[in-house]
Design a protein around this motif. Sequence first.
Motif, PDB file in Angstrom:
ATOM      1  N   ILE A   1       2.141   1.726  -3.487  1.00 28.74           N
ATOM      2  CA  ILE A   1       1.099   2.266  -4.359  1.00 28.74           C
ATOM      3  C   ILE A   1       0.946   3.766  -4.137  1.00 28.74           C
ATOM      4  O   ILE A   1       0.882   4.554  -5.089  1.00 28.74           O
TER       5      ILE A   1
ATOM      6  N   HIS B   1      -2.524 -12.590 -11.169  1.00 35.31           N
ATOM      7  CA  HIS B   1      -1.730 -11.476 -10.643  1.00 35.31           C
ATOM      8  C   HIS B   1      -0.308 -11.577 -11.136  1.00 35.31           C
ATOM      9  O   HIS B   1       0.050 -12.472 -11.863  1.00 35.31           O
TER      10      HIS B   1
ATOM     11  N   ARG C   1       0.837  -1.213   0.000  1.00 36.79           N
ATOM     12  CA  ARG C   1       0.000   0.000   0.000  1.00 36.79           C
ATOM     13  C   ARG C   1       0.861   1.249   0.000  1.00 36.79           C
ATOM     14  O   ARG C   1       0.538   2.242  -0.655  1.00 36.79           O
TER      15      ARG C   1
ATOM     16  N   ILE D   1       1.526   0.447 -10.924  1.00 38.21           N
ATOM     17  CA  ILE D   1       0.414   0.731  -9.998  1.00 38.21           C
ATOM     18  C   ILE D   1      -0.695  -0.300 -10.192  1.00 38.21           C
ATOM     19  O   ILE D   1      -1.225  -0.859  -9.229  1.00 38.21           O
TER      20      ILE D   1
ATOM     21  N   GLU E   1      -2.565  -6.106  -4.074  1.00 43.51           N
ATOM     22  CA  GLU E   1      -3.168  -5.603  -2.836  1.00 43.51           C
ATOM     23  C   GLU E   1      -4.504  -6.286  -2.580  1.00 43.51           C
ATOM     24  O   GLU E   1      -4.781  -6.757  -1.480  1.00 43.51           O
ATOM     25  N   LYS E   2      -5.307  -6.356  -3.623  1.00 44.77           N
ATOM     26  CA  LYS E   2      -6.622  -6.998  -3.511  1.00 44.77           C
ATOM     27  C   LYS E   2      -6.487  -8.430  -3.011  1.00 44.77           C
ATOM     28  O   LYS E   2      -7.149  -8.860  -2.070  1.00 44.77           O
TER      29      LYS E   2
ATOM     30  N   LYS F   1      -1.984  -2.948  -7.399  1.00 44.64           N
ATOM     31  CA  LYS F   1      -3.367  -2.940  -6.923  1.00 44.64           C
ATOM     32  C   LYS F   1      -3.976  -4.338  -6.965  1.00 44.64           C
ATOM     33  O   LYS F   1      -4.746  -4.713  -6.087  1.00 44.64           O
ATOM     34  N   ARG F   2      -3.638  -5.090  -8.004  1.00 44.07           N
ATOM     35  CA  ARG F   2      -4.132  -6.472  -8.055  1.00 44.07           C
ATOM     36  C   ARG F   2      -3.567  -7.278  -6.887  1.00 44.07           C
ATOM     37  O   ARG F   2      -4.284  -8.023  -6.226  1.00 44.07           O
TER      38      ARG F   2
ATOM     39  N   LYS G   1       1.623   6.643  -6.914  1.00 43.12           N
ATOM     40  CA  LYS G   1       0.554   7.553  -7.339  1.00 43.12           C
ATOM     41  C   LYS G   1       1.009   9.004  -7.293  1.00 43.12           C
ATOM     42  O   LYS G   1       0.644   9.809  -8.147  1.00 43.12           O
TER      43      LYS G   1
END
Lengths: 136, 136
Positions: free
Chosen positions: A96, B136, A93, B96, B103-104, B100-101, A100
């Motif tokens: 990320i 992923h 996180r 990014i 992270e999910k 994010k994948r 960003k």
Amino acid sequence: MLTIGELSRRTGVKIPTIRWYEQAGLIDEPGRTAGNQRRYDDADLERLAFIRHARDLGLGIEAIRELIDLGQHPDKPCADADRIAATHLAGIRARIARLKRLEKELARIAGCRGDTIGECHVLAALSDHKQCAAEH
Amino acid sequence: MLTIGELSRRTGVKIPTIRWYEQAGLIDEPGRTAGNQRRYDDADLERLAFIRHARDLGLGIEAIRELIDLGQHPDKPCADADRIAATHLAGIRARIARLKRLEKELARIAGCRGDTIGECHVLAALSDHKQCAAEH
DNA sequence: CGTAGTTGCTCTAGCGACTAGAGCTTCAAG
DNA sequence: CTTGAAGCTCTAGTCGCTAGAGCAACTACG
């Protein structure tokens, strides 16, 4: 009994990488043929699939080593494994968030409307951090 | 005239890193004192600040080298610099998206409600890619 | 049983972008 | 003139592999 090549094909881990994992202590030294070639069994296959999956999720070698150690001791508290995953999640996180910020800044910088380098604001913006909207 | 230590303090780039940049050809070899110590001027300071900023934004050494080369030729088209920035931006966006994948998937995996490793679903999920919601 | 072709072995070096340390020299202040 | 900080070069280590050299072993076919 699997050769290293078969193991590689089934897990998608390259052969030198398998040997490297062995060297790094992530997988046990397998048995050998009379001619000194490695032969693996299904336990090795599972172990390697585990490592592959954890690596795909971005975990570091050290974290994986800890998780494997935990897996060897089914009576230890589950919280230990959870902590490793949670720490890693927090790291992701943070990455990320940082990316960003970079994206924002770069999106602002890119797309120069000048003609020649002399009047290029991409280079100007890179030269001068004060032009940035925020820290990064 | 700045010593390497002063240059380091003013730019936030560590001393060995400055020497490494010199070795890598990102900054020119500076003049030396009679006793063989490096002395820098304001142009070096600017160059290093540029490198530092570009690195902070995540650009690779090779991209920075290209940008510096461009900066030496003010008549070249600005589009070249812009292309480097845009390429890098696309790379960041891809990273990014991938993070994010991850992270999910990790958020789903973490937070085990079992007590001991034996019933830990963190380890189970890592062992078995089929439990994942997506690639992923 | 011989041979050819694929696969395996070990060992070493290289990647990016630094970072750390050993062992020495030079500088600046008092 | 002495002392202590800061500089110098050179080497090696980081992480997670990856590539190559030069050789040995396995497998299939005739």
